[in-house]
Design a protein around this motif. Structure first.
Motif, PDB file in Angstrom:
ATOM      1  N   GLY A  45      -4.915  -3.186  -0.435  1.00 46.04           N
ATOM      2  CA  GLY A  45      -5.975  -2.296   0.011  1.00 46.04           C
ATOM      3  C   GLY A  45      -5.587  -1.347   1.121  1.00 46.04           C
ATOM      4  N   ARG A  46      -4.421  -1.521   1.729  1.00 54.77           N
ATOM      5  CA  ARG A  46      -3.953  -0.589   2.752  1.00 54.77           C
ATOM      6  C   ARG A  46      -3.180   0.538   2.072  1.00 54.77           C
ATOM      7  NH1 ARG A  46      -3.614  -2.510   8.248  1.00 54.77           N
ATOM      8  NH2 ARG A  46      -4.396  -4.641   8.439  1.00 54.77           N
ATOM      9  N   THR A  47      -3.393   1.748   2.520  1.00 53.54           N
ATOM     10  CA  THR A  47      -2.764   2.905   1.893  1.00 53.54           C
ATOM     11  C   THR A  47      -1.819   3.612   2.860  1.00 53.54           C
ATOM     12  OG1 THR A  47      -4.626   4.327   2.518  1.00 53.54           O
ATOM     13  CG2 THR A  47      -4.735   3.249   0.360  1.00 53.54           C
ATOM     14  N   TRP A  48      -0.957   4.458   2.300  1.00 56.05           N
ATOM     15  CA  TRP A  48      -0.009   5.263   3.081  1.00 56.05           C
ATOM     16  C   TRP A  48       0.680   4.376   4.122  1.00 56.05           C
ATOM     17  CZ3 TRP A  48       1.363   9.920   1.331  1.00 56.05           C
ATOM     18  CH2 TRP A  48       0.502  10.537   0.424  1.00 56.05           C
ATOM     19  N   LEU A  49       1.536   3.509   3.645  1.00 54.09           N
ATOM     20  CA  LEU A  49       2.022   2.370   4.420  1.00 54.09           C
ATOM     21  C   LEU A  49       3.097   2.701   5.449  1.00 54.09           C
ATOM     22  CD1 LEU A  49       2.099  -0.330   1.603  1.00 54.09           C
ATOM     23  CD2 LEU A  49       0.292   0.178   3.242  1.00 54.09           C
ATOM     24  N   ASN A  50       3.505   3.950   5.564  1.00 53.54           N
ATOM     25  CA  ASN A  50       4.467   4.282   6.613  1.00 53.54           C
ATOM     26  C   ASN A  50       3.985   3.813   7.989  1.00 53.54           C
ATOM     27  OD1 ASN A  50       6.400   5.525   5.005  1.00 53.54           O
ATOM     28  ND2 ASN A  50       5.545   7.571   5.254  1.00 53.54           N
ATOM     29  N   ALA A  51       2.690   3.913   8.225  1.00 56.95           N
ATOM     30  CA  ALA A  51       2.153   3.615   9.549  1.00 56.95           C
ATOM     31  C   ALA A  51       2.103   2.124   9.846  1.00 56.95           C
ATOM     32  CB  ALA A  51       0.753   4.219   9.692  1.00 56.95           C
ATOM     33  N   THR A  52       2.189   1.274   8.830  1.00 58.00           N
ATOM     34  CA  THR A  52       2.007  -0.161   9.042  1.00 58.00           C
ATOM     35  C   THR A  52       3.173  -0.983   8.502  1.00 58.00           C
ATOM     36  OG1 THR A  52       0.720  -0.268   6.987  1.00 58.00           O
ATOM     37  CG2 THR A  52      -0.510  -0.043   9.040  1.00 58.00           C
ATOM     38  N   SER A  53       4.335  -0.389   8.381  1.00 58.74           N
ATOM     39  CA  SER A  53       5.437  -1.110   7.751  1.00 58.74           C
ATOM     40  C   SER A  53       6.770  -0.806   8.419  1.00 58.74           C
ATOM     41  CB  SER A  53       5.528  -0.759   6.265  1.00 58.74           C
ATOM     42  OG  SER A  53       5.884   0.605   6.098  1.00 58.74           O
ATOM     43  N   VAL A  59       7.642  -6.843   0.540  1.00 54.54           N
ATOM     44  CA  VAL A  59       7.373  -6.296  -0.788  1.00 54.54           C
ATOM     45  C   VAL A  59       8.399  -5.221  -1.108  1.00 54.54           C
ATOM     46  CG1 VAL A  59       4.906  -6.807  -0.741  1.00 54.54           C
ATOM     47  CG2 VAL A  59       5.717  -4.624   0.151  1.00 54.54           C
ATOM     48  N   GLY A  60       8.435  -4.822  -2.371  1.00 50.89           N
ATOM     49  CA  GLY A  60       9.350  -3.778  -2.806  1.00 50.89           C
ATOM     50  C   GLY A  60       8.662  -2.422  -2.902  1.00 50.89           C
ATOM     51  N   HIS A  61       9.478  -1.380  -2.880  1.00 43.46           N
ATOM     52  CA  HIS A  61       8.949  -0.032  -3.068  1.00 43.46           C
ATOM     53  C   HIS A  61       8.223   0.070  -4.411  1.00 43.46           C
ATOM     54  CE1 HIS A  61       9.904   4.516  -2.243  1.00 43.46           C
ATOM     55  NE2 HIS A  61       8.638   4.220  -2.076  1.00 43.46           N
ATOM     56  N   SER A  62       8.740  -0.629  -5.413  1.00 43.76           N
ATOM     57  CA  SER A  62       8.105  -0.613  -6.731  1.00 43.76           C
ATOM     58  C   SER A  62       6.773  -1.349  -6.739  1.00 43.76           C
ATOM     59  CB  SER A  62       9.039  -1.236  -7.772  1.00 43.76           C
ATOM     60  OG  SER A  62       9.459  -2.527  -7.376  1.00 43.76           O
ATOM     61  N   ASP A  63       6.544  -2.237  -5.771  1.00 40.97           N
ATOM     62  CA  ASP A  63       5.244  -2.909  -5.664  1.00 40.97           C
ATOM     63  C   ASP A  63       4.186  -1.968  -5.093  1.00 40.97           C
ATOM     64  OD1 ASP A  63       6.059  -5.505  -6.569  1.00 40.97           O
ATOM     65  OD2 ASP A  63       7.029  -5.821  -4.634  1.00 40.97           O
ATOM     66  N   ILE A  64       4.559  -1.215  -4.075  1.00 42.13           N
ATOM     67  CA  ILE A  64       3.579  -0.383  -3.378  1.00 42.13           C
ATOM     68  C   ILE A  64       3.388   0.977  -4.037  1.00 42.13           C
ATOM     69  CG2 ILE A  64       4.057  -1.564  -1.205  1.00 42.13           C
ATOM     70  CD1 ILE A  64       5.597   1.014  -0.354  1.00 42.13           C
ATOM     71  N   ALA A  65       4.310   1.349  -4.935  1.00 42.18           N
ATOM     72  CA  ALA A  65       4.205   2.633  -5.637  1.00 42.18           C
ATOM     73  C   ALA A  65       4.711   2.467  -7.066  1.00 42.18           C
ATOM     74  CB  ALA A  65       5.001   3.715  -4.906  1.00 42.18           C
ATOM     75  N   PRO A  66       4.068   1.612  -7.872  1.00 44.85           N
ATOM     76  CA  PRO A  66       4.597   1.280  -9.200  1.00 44.85           C
ATOM     77  C   PRO A  66       4.586   2.426 -10.195  1.00 44.85           C
ATOM     78  CG  PRO A  66       2.408   0.337  -8.910  1.00 44.85           C
ATOM     79  CD  PRO A  66       2.826   0.869  -7.577  1.00 44.85           C
ATOM     80  N   GLN A  67       3.844   3.481  -9.922  1.00 44.33           N
ATOM     81  CA  GLN A  67       3.839   4.627 -10.828  1.00 44.33           C
ATOM     82  C   GLN A  67       5.003   5.576 -10.554  1.00 44.33           C
ATOM     83  OE1 GLN A  67       1.622   4.193 -13.150  1.00 44.33           O
ATOM     84  NE2 GLN A  67       0.706   2.503 -12.001  1.00 44.33           N
ATOM     85  N   ARG A  68       5.658   5.403  -9.397  1.00 47.26           N
ATOM     86  CA  ARG A  68       6.696   6.358  -8.997  1.00 47.26           C
ATOM     87  C   ARG A  68       8.071   5.738  -8.805  1.00 47.26           C
ATOM     88  NH1 ARG A  68       6.744   8.380  -4.248  1.00 47.26           N
ATOM     89  NH2 ARG A  68       5.558   6.771  -3.160  1.00 47.26           N
ATOM     90  N   LYS A  69       8.114   4.480  -8.416  1.00 45.97           N
ATOM     91  CA  LYS A  69       9.359   3.910  -7.931  1.00 45.97           C
ATOM     92  C   LYS A  69       9.757   2.645  -8.682  1.00 45.97           C
ATOM     93  CE  LYS A  69       9.900   7.014  -4.728  1.00 45.97           C
ATOM     94  NZ  LYS A  69      11.062   7.939  -4.737  1.00 45.97           N
ATOM     95  N   GLY A  77      -2.185  -7.827  -4.807  1.00 45.16           N
ATOM     96  CA  GLY A  77      -1.906  -6.749  -3.868  1.00 45.16           C
ATOM     97  C   GLY A  77      -1.724  -5.380  -4.469  1.00 45.16           C
ATOM     98  N   TYR A  78      -1.534  -5.295  -5.792  1.00 38.55           N
ATOM     99  CA  TYR A  78      -1.221  -4.017  -6.428  1.00 38.55           C
ATOM    100  C   TYR A  78      -2.435  -3.087  -6.494  1.00 38.55           C
ATOM    101  CZ  TYR A  78       3.172  -6.031  -8.130  1.00 38.55           C
ATOM    102  OH  TYR A  78       4.419  -6.609  -8.216  1.00 38.55           O
ATOM    103  N   ARG A  79      -2.137  -1.790  -6.459  1.00 44.19           N
ATOM    104  CA  ARG A  79      -3.142  -0.790  -6.817  1.00 44.19           C
ATOM    105  C   ARG A  79      -3.101  -0.645  -8.331  1.00 44.19           C
ATOM    106  NH1 ARG A  79      -2.774   4.855  -3.877  1.00 44.19           N
ATOM    107  NH2 ARG A  79      -0.752   4.952  -4.936  1.00 44.19           N
ATOM    108  N   VAL A  80      -4.211  -0.970  -8.988  1.00 40.32           N
ATOM    109  CA  VAL A  80      -4.248  -1.008 -10.445  1.00 40.32           C
ATOM    110  C   VAL A  80      -5.640  -0.611 -10.906  1.00 40.32           C
ATOM    111  CG1 VAL A  80      -4.879  -3.467 -10.475  1.00 40.32           C
ATOM    112  CG2 VAL A  80      -3.718  -2.478 -12.457  1.00 40.32           C
ATOM    113  N   PRO A  81      -5.766   0.056 -12.053  1.00 42.97           N
ATOM    114  CA  PRO A  81      -7.111   0.373 -12.568  1.00 42.97           C
ATOM    115  C   PRO A  81      -7.916  -0.897 -12.819  1.00 42.97           C
ATOM    116  CG  PRO A  81      -5.433   1.613 -13.741  1.00 42.97           C
ATOM    117  CD  PRO A  81      -4.707   0.611 -12.906  1.00 42.97           C
ATOM    118  N   ARG A  82      -9.226  -0.775 -12.819  1.00 40.65           N
ATOM    119  CA  ARG A  82     -10.088  -1.944 -13.043  1.00 40.65           C
ATOM    120  C   ARG A  82     -11.067  -1.671 -14.179  1.00 40.65           C
ATOM    121  NH1 ARG A  82      -9.498  -4.222  -7.759  1.00 40.65           N
ATOM    122  NH2 ARG A  82     -10.787  -6.029  -8.284  1.00 40.65           N
TER     123      ARG A  82
END
Length: 258
Positions: free
Chosen positions: A92-100, A149-159, A210-215
């Motif tokens: 649920g946290r977005t744009w994770l540069n600030a918290t990672s 987590v991996g980059h592919s976890d937090i941005a699975p559509q891109r990485k 933890g993933y961002r996924v459609p519902r």
């Protein structure tokens, strides 16, 4: 009120610049680290190119680990925001540069050949040094293994980094990442094979992990990419994004253990 607050803030800053003495004898216990996640990446480049990219004015990371020798470079101080996550989300946290904290490992990634995609392995020394670094980071910031987590976890559509050859299970054995219990997965798998879950179930379980996924309950390309990211991390021998009993069992076991 906003104008008053701004004026007070400016006065405080002016006072600090002119030698204002600040009493620090009453520290609060109501705080924690700004760091909530540690995100793993590979560089898709050799050491020289990786250092050039990561020390420029674009993408950056807090740490870079070479391959041979596996020198650990600190490129950005941990109290500063590095630019490694981009458009991202986890729990649920977005744009994770600030918290990672971002950790890059020198690794070419993959090469596409007529026989298929070939992935490059990590060196033993890289992973040995990574384990030491991760243990230190998690301890200092009070983080649990699920924070890695991996980059592919937090941005699975891109990485796709850190890729299927990244040793998540080895990190888990060191207490630094999550991994499903094999016996529990084996026990749960026949039930999911006999009665396959709906796509809506997968979406709910992936979101809970933890993933961002459609519902919306439909098996679209976005959902397939998220399933593939999960499989690449926990079942790297096959990550085609197709839902199956083993994937379902792994998801259920991981979520039940959190």
């Amino acid at each position: 009120m906003k104008a008053v607050a701004l004026a007070l803030a400016l006065l405080l800053l002016t006072g600090c610049a002119s030698g204002l003495r600040i009493d620090t004898s009453h520290p609060s216990v109501g705080h924690d680290s700004r760091v909530q996640f540690v995100i793993m990446h590979y560089t898709s480049a050799d050491l020289e190119r990786s250092l050039a990219i990561l020390t420029g004015n674009g993408v950056s990371s807090h740490y870079l680990i070479g391959s041979s020798p596996a020198t650990v470079y600190r490129l950005v101080e941990e109290d500063r925001r590095a630019w490694h996550a981009g458009d991202s989300e986890w729990n649920g946290r977005t744009w994770l540069n600030a918290t990672s904290i971002g950790i890059e490992l020198v690794n070419p990634g993959f090469v596409d050949t007529p026989e298929g995609r070939l992935w490059y392995p990590y060196s033993e020394q890289q992973i040995d040094n990574l384990i030491v670094l991760l243990r230190d980071i998690l301890t200092r910031h009070g983080l649990e293994p699920g924070a890695v987590v991996g980059h592919s976890d937090i941005a699975p559509q891109r990485k796709v980094d850190p890729g299927p050859l990244f040793p998540w299970q080895r990190l888990a054995e060191a207490g630094l990442a999550l991994w499903p219990d094999a016996q529990q997965v084996a026990a749960a798998q026949p039930g999911f094979a006999a009665e396959p879950p709906t796509i809506a179930w997968y979406q709910e379980q992936l979101a809970a992990f933890g993933y961002r996924v459609p519902r919306h309950g439909e098996f679209d390309e976005e959902t397939r990419s998220v399933i593939a990211a999960f499989q690449m991390r926990f079942r790297p021998e096959r990550f085609d994004g197709q839902p199956d009993a083993q994937t379902a069992a792994m998801l259920a076991v991981l979520n039940a253990g959190r």
